[in-house]
Design a protein around this motif. Structure first.
Motif, PDB file in Angstrom:
ATOM      1  N   VAL A 122      77.080  44.201  20.428  1.00  0.00           N
ATOM      2  CA  VAL A 122      76.155  44.907  19.845  1.00  0.00           C
ATOM      3  C   VAL A 122      74.598  45.912  20.738  1.00  0.00           C
ATOM      4  N   ARG A 123      74.327  46.480  19.914  1.00  0.00           N
ATOM      5  CA  ARG A 123      73.123  47.850  19.852  1.00  0.00           C
ATOM      6  C   ARG A 123      72.105  47.796  20.288  1.00  0.00           C
ATOM      7  N   LEU A 124      71.222  48.566  21.128  1.00  0.00           N
ATOM      8  CA  LEU A 124      70.295  49.042  21.992  1.00  0.00           C
ATOM      9  C   LEU A 124      70.262  49.993  22.059  1.00  0.00           C
ATOM     10  N   GLU A 125      69.025  49.994  21.355  1.00  0.00           N
ATOM     11  CA  GLU A 125      68.142  51.694  21.421  1.00  0.00           C
ATOM     12  C   GLU A 125      66.796  51.216  21.847  1.00  0.00           C
ATOM     13  N   PRO A 126      67.055  51.673  23.233  1.00  0.00           N
ATOM     14  CA  PRO A 126      65.812  51.824  23.799  1.00  0.00           C
ATOM     15  C   PRO A 126      64.338  52.988  23.188  1.00  0.00           C
ATOM     16  N   HIS A 127      63.504  52.367  23.187  1.00  0.00           N
ATOM     17  CA  HIS A 127      62.606  53.430  22.597  1.00  0.00           C
ATOM     18  C   HIS A 127      62.290  54.698  23.995  1.00  0.00           C
ATOM     19  N   PRO A 128      61.897  55.813  23.055  1.00  0.00           N
ATOM     20  CA  PRO A 128      61.738  56.674  23.981  1.00  0.00           C
ATOM     21  C   PRO A 128      60.597  56.708  24.981  1.00  0.00           C
ATOM     22  N   PHE A 129      59.357  55.957  24.039  1.00  0.00           N
ATOM     23  CA  PHE A 129      57.719  55.880  24.562  1.00  0.00           C
ATOM     24  C   PHE A 129      58.002  54.400  25.396  1.00  0.00           C
ATOM     25  N   GLN A 130      58.710  53.765  25.130  1.00  0.00           N
ATOM     26  CA  GLN A 130      58.456  52.352  26.046  1.00  0.00           C
ATOM     27  C   GLN A 130      58.177  52.369  27.446  1.00  0.00           C
ATOM     28  N   VAL A 131      58.464  53.499  28.365  1.00  0.00           N
ATOM     29  CA  VAL A 131      58.307  53.571  29.597  1.00  0.00           C
ATOM     30  C   VAL A 131      57.294  54.992  29.844  1.00  0.00           C
ATOM     31  N   ARG A 132      55.681  54.608  29.800  1.00  0.00           N
ATOM     32  CA  ARG A 132      55.164  55.782  29.166  1.00  0.00           C
ATOM     33  C   ARG A 132      53.996  55.910  30.664  1.00  0.00           C
ATOM     34  N   ASP A 133      54.381  55.908  32.072  1.00  0.00           N
ATOM     35  CA  ASP A 133      53.448  55.920  33.300  1.00  0.00           C
ATOM     36  C   ASP A 133      54.387  56.965  33.930  1.00  0.00           C
ATOM     37  N   LEU A 134      53.448  57.644  34.178  1.00  0.00           N
ATOM     38  CA  LEU A 134      54.207  58.964  35.479  1.00  0.00           C
ATOM     39  C   LEU A 134      53.475  59.092  36.965  1.00  0.00           C
TER      40      LEU A 134
END
Length: 270
Positions: A122-134
């Motif tokens: 099963v392929r999981l593709e994390p969204h590059p902006f799933q984590v936005r906090d800095l």
């Protein structure tokens, strides 16, 4: 497998072909400073888990995650998760060391624009902006009024929240309104001392400038595959947070880390 020996499994991490193995190691050590590099390029993550590069002719950017197999009960029906584990592991969610190894691989995929392929394919593709906090971790603390003045040209609608009487340079916050009833909260307080910065002699007394995206829908962060509208909004918010983080880092010095503890180059936030 001998009696009593824990079963093992292998997942795959697929990164862009031009991803440098040195960049992968550097990012791993942000959160696992004890990770060891073997002569064949394998990264020993500890706890019996390994990140192994693919040395085949077509293996550039491909890694295998060799980890103990450990599963618990499935995700409850109807519940979603940002990583897609419920979809990928319907018979039982990864647990313990295996979950930690998968989380690391997922985060590497998020930061390096890659994907994870589970042992079941099963392929999981994390969204590059799933984590936005800095968070900007700095040895220097700005007084509330100074921070407000710094932000004003970039974020004219920023509002300094009520400051407790005993606060001088930390323990206060700023609210930046966004469209659709959302906000960016900028919280100034004592540092959480990220693992990536643990070797710095000033980190014990450091200050965190934490930039948090407060969504109108708290459940939104559990979305695995956002709609195009949500994706565009996430990207816009991340870029806005990034500009603030870049300004802070340039002004007060220090380092930028994301919510998962990985260092972020301020030049990537422009």
């Amino acid at each position: 497998m001998s009696p009593g020996e824990q079963p093992r499994t292998r997942h795959r991490l697929q990164l862009p072909r031009d991803t440098s193995p040195a960049d992968v190691l550097s990012m791993v050590r942000n959160v696992r400073p004890g990770a060891m590099l073997g002569e064949d390029g394998t990264i020993d993550l500890g706890d019996g888990t390994f990140l192994e590069p693919d040395h085949s002719p077509r293996g550039a950017g491909r890694w295998s995650i060799d980890t103990p197999w450990d599963r618990e009960v499935p995700l409850p029906e109807g519940m979603v998760d940002s990583h897609g584990y419920g979809r990928a592991f319907p018979e039982g969610m990864p647990f313990g060391v295996e979950r930690q190894a998968l989380d690391l691989a997922w985060s590497l995929g998020r930061r390096l624009y890659g994907a994870v392929v589970t042992d079941a394919g099963v392929r999981l593709e994390p969204h590059p902006f799933q984590v936005r906090d800095l968070t900007v971790v700095s040895p220097h603390a700005l007084a509330p009024e100074s921070l407000a003045q710094l932000l004003a040209p970039l974020e004219p609608d920023a509002q300094l929240d009520e400051v407790p009487e005993d606060v001088v340079r930390s323990g206060y916050s700023v609210t930046i309104p966004l469209p659709e009833a959302e906000e960016i909260a900028l919280r100034v307080g004592r540092s959480s001392r990220p693992t990536a910065l643990s070797a710095l002699d000033w980190v014990e007394d450091a200050v965190d400038y934490e930039l948090v995206h407060l969504t109108a829908d708290p459940e939104e962060d559990a979305i695995e595959v956002p709609s195009s509208e949500t994706s565009e909004r996430w990207q816009h918010v991340y870029q806005r947070i990034g500009r603030i983080a870049g300004l802070l880092a340039e002004t007060v010095g220090g380092y930028v880390v994301d919510l998962e503890g990985f260092l972020v180059d301020p030049s990537d936030l422009a």
